[in-house]
Scaffold this motif. Structure first.
Motif, short mmCIF file in Angstrom:
data_model
loop_
_atom_site.label_atom_id
_atom_site.label_comp_id
_atom_site.label_asym_id
_atom_site.label_seq_id
_atom_site.Cartn_x
_atom_site.Cartn_y
_atom_site.Cartn_z
N LYS A 139 -23.14 40.96 -35.31
CA LYS A 139 -22.69 41.91 -36.34
C LYS A 139 -22.03 43.15 -35.73
CE LYS A 139 -26.14 40.49 -39.82
NZ LYS A 139 -25.60 39.18 -39.78
N ARG A 140 -21.46 42.98 -34.56
CA ARG A 140 -20.67 44.06 -33.95
C ARG A 140 -19.22 43.86 -34.39
NH1 ARG A 140 -22.48 43.93 -27.69
NH2 ARG A 140 -20.38 44.80 -27.53
N TYR A 141 -18.98 44.17 -35.67
CA TYR A 141 -17.71 43.82 -36.28
C TYR A 141 -16.53 44.61 -35.71
CZ TYR A 141 -20.75 41.44 -39.58
OH TYR A 141 -21.68 40.61 -40.15
N GLN A 153 -19.75 38.40 -30.72
CA GLN A 153 -19.81 39.73 -31.33
C GLN A 153 -20.01 39.64 -32.84
OE1 GLN A 153 -16.05 40.92 -29.70
NE2 GLN A 153 -16.98 42.00 -27.96
N LEU A 154 -19.38 38.66 -33.48
CA LEU A 154 -19.61 38.46 -34.91
C LEU A 154 -21.08 38.11 -35.17
CD1 LEU A 154 -16.52 36.39 -36.16
CD2 LEU A 154 -17.07 38.77 -36.70
N GLY A 155 -21.62 37.22 -34.31
CA GLY A 155 -23.02 36.83 -34.48
C GLY A 155 -23.98 37.99 -34.33
N GLY A 198 -16.65 41.46 -42.55
CA GLY A 198 -17.91 42.06 -42.16
C GLY A 198 -17.90 43.57 -42.21
N ARG A 216 -25.20 30.50 -28.98
CA ARG A 216 -24.85 30.95 -30.34
C ARG A 216 -25.44 30.02 -31.39
NH1 ARG A 216 -20.45 30.40 -32.25
NH2 ARG A 216 -19.12 29.44 -30.66
N GLN A 270 -12.74 37.33 -40.51
CA GLN A 270 -14.20 37.41 -40.59
C GLN A 270 -14.68 38.80 -40.20
OE1 GLN A 270 -16.31 35.00 -41.55
NE2 GLN A 270 -15.41 32.99 -41.11
N ALA A 271 -14.07 39.41 -39.17
CA ALA A 271 -14.48 40.75 -38.75
C ALA A 271 -14.17 41.79 -39.84
CB ALA A 271 -13.79 41.11 -37.44
#
Length: 917
Positions: A780-782, A776-778, A820, A735, A816-817
Motif C-alpha cells: 500500500k505504498r501507492y 509496493q502496491l502490496g 489506491g 508476494r 492501480q496506484a
C-alpha cells in the motif's frame, strides 16, 4: 543351479547346441514373457531364456519346478524371498532383478540374461592364470560385499553360483535354489562324502527359510558353523569364497567335507559336556556371531596348498586366513579380505623388486635407487595434460572474458578456471595411478590400462575443445562458461573397467584407429559448441562428419555422432528428424555396449518425444534409460538427468504430483553426487520451486526458491543473470504468499542487476520495475508504486511499439496506484489502456478490468456509467474463471453484491401526434 545366463550347452565358436525335447518350454508364455528355451533346473526350480516384448529384451525367467513334490506355499515363499533378497542389492557384480510377480499360483522372477557361463565352466574352458582367476573372484567378492552391506548373507557361494559374461564380468546369483543344467551333482571323493552330500542336499531343500530367504549351502564350500547349524554372518560367505578360490587357484579342494562334519560333531559333544547345552539353529543375521567351538581343530583339517603351485605367498596367506575354522580368526569383513587380496599384491611386488635389485648392489643404494625408479616409471604419465591446460590458455581465457565488458566476466573467468583446473588435475592423478597400478604395482593387467588410457585421452580432447572455445568467448559464452566447465564428461567413467571392457573394441588396423581418433577430436569440438549453445555452427560441423564416421563402422562413434546430430536437429526446429536420428543412435550405442552414452541419448529422446506430445513413446524411452542404469549398477547424475525430463513429461500431461516426486528424487541424487557449487543442484531446486509455486502452494515454494538462490550464488557468484532470475521468482512467490515486504528487496535486486547487465534504459529494466511496483502496491505504498510504474511506462514507450503487449503491466500499475491514492478519475484512462491489449494473459486483463470497474463506479454519475462498471466487472469475473482463480471470482461477486440495485428509468413520453385537418 538356476542361473540367469545364456549359452548353456554351447562351445566357443560352434553355434548353439541342438535343442533337446526336455529343453522345450511346457507353455509358450508366462505373464508378458515369451519362453524361448530352458537354461537350467534343479530340485526346486527351473530357469528359461525368455523375451520381454514391452522392453524388447531377453531375460532369464525363474519359475518353480513344474513337477516339484514339495510344499508349494513354502516354495513360492522361498522364491519370492530370494527375489526380494536380490532386489535389495544394486551392484555391477550382482545379477539385477527386473521383475517379480505371480503367474497362476506360483511366483516368477525376471533377471538379466548373461551371455556367458558359470565361473566353474569358465575355469575349465579358459585355463586362466592365477592373476585372471583372482580378478574374477575379486569381482564376485565385491558382489558378496554389496550383499553384506544390504544386510544379506548368501550362504551358498560357489563357482556354480557365479556367472561370467563374455566380456569377463562376474555376477553373483542364486541366493538359494537349484543347479544349472549340465553342471551335474556335486561329486564325492569317498563313500562317506557321497552320503554326506546326499543327506545335505535333502536338508537344503527342507530347511526353514530365514528372513532373507537363503539356503544352507553346498558341503564342498560350507563353513563349520553351517555344518553345526548355528547362526551365520558375513564371515560364513568369506569361508565359502576362500574355499572356492582355493580350488580355482590350486586345482584341489581345501578340505574334506566329511572331516569338517566330524570336527563339528566333536565340537558339539565337547560343548554339551562343558555346559550341558547344545547349539540350536536360528534365524540368520548379518550381525549374529556364530557359535564357537571349544576344542582346537586338528592341524591338517585345512590342506596346505600344493608346493609347486605358482601362486604368490600373500595370496595363499589371505586365502588360508579366510578358511579359518574359527570365524573370529578370519578377516573381520569381506572388504578386508578383498583388500588383502588386492592391495597386498603391491607390497609383494615391491618386495620382490627390492630383493632383485639387492642382488645387484648394496642394500642402501638399492633402496634409494628403487624408490627413484618407482617415482620415475609413471612420472610423466600425466604430462599430456600440460599441453592443454597451460598458463597461456588460462591467460587467454581471462583476457577474452574481460574483453566482453560484462560486469560478471572477471568472476566467471575465475570460477570457470577453477573448475577446469580441478578437472585437469584429476585427469593427471588418474592417469598416473593407472600407470602405477600396471607398471609399478602390477595390480591391473596391461589390457585394462590400454582401455583406461583410451578413455582418458578422449576426456583430454573434450577439455581441449572446451578450453579453446572459452579462450575465444563472447558475452553469451561468458554467461554459460561455468555450466560448460561442469558439463565436461565425468572422469570416473574411465575407472569403470567392467563397462570399458564391454564396449566394442577398437579396430586393430593402425590406420583405422588413427582415423577414429581424428574424428573424436572433431566430435569433441562439436560437443563443446553444443554446450556453448552455438547450434548452427555445431550442426554444420557434425553434418560434415556424418559420412566419415559411418565409414569407420565403429559403433560408439556412430552413436555419438547421431546423438549430436539428432539433438541439434531438435534445437533447430526439426523434431521428427531428431526423433529418427536419436532412435538410431540408441541402437548404435546398444550394439556398441556404450551404456552411459545410451542413457544420455535416451534422455534427449524422451525430451524430444515429449515436445511432440508423443507421451507413450517418451515414457518408454525413459523406462529403457532406467533399465540401462540398473544394469550399470547405478549412476546418480545420469539417473537424475533422466528424472528431470520425466518430470517435464509429467507436467506436459498435467501430472503435477508425479512431476514433483521426480524432481525431488533428482535433487536428492544431484546432492549426493555433485559438489555444492554445481549449477545442476541450484537449477533443479529452481525448477521444483517453480512447479510448486505454479500449483498454488506459494508458501511451500519459498524454502525451495530461497535455497536455489543461495546455491546459484555459490555456483556463479552474486552478479549473474541466473541470480537475477532467482530473485525475480522469489519476489513473485513472496508476494503470492502475502509477504510483499519480504519480496521488495528481491525485486529491487533484479532492477539493480539488470541495470548492470543492460544499462538504465532497457526492456529488462522496465519489466523489473513492474515487479518492484507490484511489491509496493502490496504494501500500500501507492506513491512509491506510482513513481515506479510511471518510470517503467516511460521506458517502454521509448523502447517498444505502442501496441506491444509488454506495455500492459505498466499501464495497469499506474492505474492501480492512482486508484489506491483515491484518484479514481485519473486511473480510468490508464486502466482502459491496460484492458485494450487483447493478447495479454486472461488473469492480467481480469485484474485490470476489475480495477477499471471500481474506478468507473466511483466516478460514475449516471446509470449508464454505473452499468458500464458492472459490465467491466462481469468481464473480469469471466477472465478470473478462465484462469482458475476462484478466490478472485468470489471477490468480484462480493463487490457486485454491495452495489445498490439501479431503479429502471421510466420510458420517455412520446410527443402527441399532430391531427390531420
Amino acid at each position: 543351479m538356476d542361473s540367469a545366463r545364456s549359452g548353456a550347452g554351447t562351445g566357443r565358436g560352434t553355434g548353439p547346441a541342438p535343442r533337446r525335447a526336455e529343453d522345450v518350454p511346457p507353455v509358450p508364455q508366462v505373464g508378458r514373457y515369451l519362453l524361448l528355451r530352458k537354461l537350467g533346473q534343479g530340485g526346486m526350480g527351473v530357469v528359461y531364456a525368455a523375451y520381454d516384448p514391452d522392453l524388447d529384451r531377453k531375460v532369464a525367467l525363474k519359475l518353480l519346478h513344474p513337477n516339484a513334490n514339495h510344499d508349494n506355499e513354502e516354495a513360492r515363499s522361498r522364491l519370492l524371498r530370494e527375489a526380494q533378497a536380490m532386489a535389495r542389492v544394486s551392484h555391477p557384480n550382482v545379477i539385477p532383478v527386473f521383475d517379480v510377480g505371480m503367474w497362476g499360483d506360483q511366483v516368477f522372477v525376471a533377471m538379466e540374461l548373461v551371455d556367458g557361463g558359470t565361473l566353474g565352466s569358465w575355469l575349465k574352458e579358459a585355463k586362466p592364470s592365477w592373476r585372471e582367476v583372482l580378478e574374477r573372484y575379486l569381482q564376485a567378492g565385491r558382489g558378496l560385499q554389496a550383499a553384506h552391506e544390504a544386510g544379506l548373507v548368501h550362504r551358498d557361494f560357489k563357482p556354480a553360483n557365479v556367472l561370467v559374461s563374455r566380456a569377463g564380468r562376474a555376477y553373483v546369483t542364486d541366493f538359494g535354489l537349484a543347479r544349472q543344467v549340465g553342471d551335474g551333482p556335486e561329486t564325492a571323493s569317498s563313500p562317506e562324502e557321497a552320503r554326506l552330500l546326499e543327506s545335505s542336499d535333502r536338508r537344503m531343500l527342507d530347511t526353514t527359510l530365514t528372513e532373507a530367504g537363503l539356503l544352507v549351502g553346498t558341503p564342498n564350500y560350507m563353513s563349520p558353523e553351517q555344518f553345526r547349524g548355528s547362526q551365520l554372518d558375513a564371515r560364513t560367505d568369506q569361508f565359502s569364497f576362500c574355499a572356492a578360490l582355493y580350488g580355482a587357484l590350486y586345482g584341489t579342494r581345501p578340505f574334506d567335507p566329511g572331516s569338517i562334519k566330524a570336527y563339528v560333531s566333536a565340537s558339539r559333544s565337547a560343548e554339551v559336556e562343558a555346559d550341558g547345552t547344545q547349539s540350536l539353529g536360528g534365524t540368520q543375521s548379518l550381525n549374529a556371531a556364530p557359535a564357537k567351538a571349544v576344542i582346537a581343530p586338528p592341524p591338517a583339517l585345512i590342506r596346505e596348498p600344493p608346493r609347486d603351485a605358482k601362486v604368490p605367498g600373500w595370496v595363499r596367506q589371505a586365502v588360508l586366513r579366510g578358511l579359518a575354522l574359527d570365524a573370529d580368526a578370519r578377516f573381520p569383513s569381506m572388504q578386508a579380505l578383498l583388500d588383502a587380496l588386492s592391495q597386498e599384491q603391491r607390497l609383494g611386488r615391491r618386495r620382490r623388486w627390492v630383493g632383485a635389485a639387492g642382488a645387484m648392489t648394496t642394500a642402501l643404494a638399492v633402496a634409494g635407487g628403487v624408490a627413484w625408479q618407482q617415482s620415475q616409471v609413471c612420472a610423466d604419465a600425466g604430462a599430456l595434460m600440460d599441453t592443454v591446460w597451460t598458463r597461456d590458455a588460462q591467460a587467454r581465457l581471462a583476457s577474452a572474458f574481460r574483453a566482453t565488458g560484462k560486469p560478471f566476466a572477471e568472476d566467471m573467468a575465475a570460477r570457470a578456471t577453477q573448475v577446469l583446473a580441478h578437472y585437469a588435475g584429476a585427469w593427471k592423478d588418474q592417469r598416473v595411478r593407472a600407470c602405477e597400478d600396471t607398471r609399478v604395482s602390477g595390480v591391473k593387467p596391461e589390457e585394462q590400462l590400454d582401455r583406461q588410457v583410451v578413455c582418458l585421452e578422449r576426456r583430454r580432447k573434450d577439455l581441449r575443445a572446451t578450453v579453446d572455445l572459452l579462450t575465444r568467448a563472447d558475452a553469451a559464452l561468458v554467461e554459460k562458461s561455468v555450466d560448460m566447465a561442469h558439463a565436461l564428461p565425468a572422469l570416473h567413467e574411465c575407472e569403470d573397467v567392467e563397462s570399458l571392457a564391454e564396449q566394442q573394441r577398437r579396430p586393430s588396423d593402425p590406420a583405422l584407429r588413427g582415423e577414429i581418433e581424428g574424428l573424436e577430436d572433431r566430435l569433441s569440438e562439436v560437443r563443446a559448441q553444443v554446450d556453448a549453445g552455438r547450434y548452427p555452427a555445431a550442426l554444420a560441423a557434425v553434418k560434415a562428419l556424418e559420412a566419415p564416421v559411418e565409414k569407420t563402422g565403429y559403433l560408439p562413434l556412430k552413436a555419438e555422432m547421431r546423438f549430436h546430430l539428432g539433438w541439434l536437429q531438435e534445437q533447430t526446429g526439426q523434431s521428427p528428424e531428431a526423433s529418427r536420428l536419436l532412435s538410431r543412435a540408441v541402437f548404435d550405442a546398444e550394439a556398441g555396449r556404450a551404456d552411459r552414452l545410451k542413457v544420455a541419448i535416451l534422455n534427449k529422446l524422451l525430451y524430444v518425444e515429449d515436445g511432440q506430445k508423443h507421451f507413450d513413446p517418451a515414457a518408454n524411452w525413459g523406462a529403457l534409460a532406467e533399465a540401462t542404469l540398473q544394469r550399470l549398477g547405478g549412476e546418480p547424475v545420469l539417473e537424475a538427468d533422466v528424472k528431470v525430463n520425466q518430470a517435464n513429461l509429467a507436467i506436459s500431461q498435467g501430472h503435477v504430483d508425479e512431476a514433483r516426486k521426480r524432481l525431488e528424487e533428482a535433487s536428492a541424487l544431484y546432492d549426493k553426487a555433485l559438489p555444492p557449487e554445481h549449477p545442476k543442484r541450484a537449477r533443479t531446486l529452481f525448477l521444483l520451486g517453480r512447479l510448486v509455486l505454479g500449483s498454488g502452494d506459494a508458501k511451500g515454494a519459498l524454502p525451495l526458491l530461497e535455497s536455489s538462490l543461495a546455491r546459484t550464488e555459490a555456483a556463479v557468484g552474486p552478479v549473474h543473470p541466473d541470480v537475477a532470475r532467482r530473485h525475480g521468482l522469489l519476489s513473485l512467490a513472496l508476494r503470492e504468499a502475502g509477504e510483499p515486504e519480504r519480496a521488495l528487496p528481491h525485486a529491487q535486486a533484479v532492477v539493480d542487476l539488470y541495470k548492470r547487465f543492460h544499462g538504465d534504459k532497457s526492456p529488462q529494466v522496465a519489466e523489473a520495475l513492474d515487479e518492484l511496483g507490484m511489491c509496493q502496491l502490496g504494501m500500500k505504498r501507492y506513491d512509491d508504486a506510482l513513481k515506479t510504474y510511471e518510470q517503467a511506462l516511460a521506458l517502454k514507450r521509448e523502447l517498444l511499439p505502442a501496441d506491444d503487449e509488454g506495455l500492459q503491466p505498466s499501464y495497469d500499475g499506474v492505474g492501480q496506484a492512482l486508484l489506491g491514492l483515491g484518484r479514481a478519475r485519473d486511473s480510468v484512462a490508464p486502466l482502459q489502456q491496460a484492458v485494450s491489449f487483447a493478447s495479454a494473459p486472461p488473469d492480467a486483463l481480469a485484474e485490470s478490468g476489475f480495477a477499471l470497474a471500481r474506478a468507473l463506479y466511483q466516478t460514475g454519475q449516471t446509470p449508464e456509467a454505473r452499468a458500464q462498471a458492472r459490465g467491466e466487472a462481469t468481464r473480469a469475473r469471466e477472465r478470473f474463471t478462465e484462469s482458475g482463480l476462484d478466490a478472485r471470482v468470489g471477490e468480484v461477486d462480493s463487490w457486485l453484491q454491495t452495489l445498490p440495485q439501479e431503479s429502471p428509468r421510466p420510458p420517455a413520453r412520446k410527443p402527441p401526434r399532430a391531427r390531420r385537418r
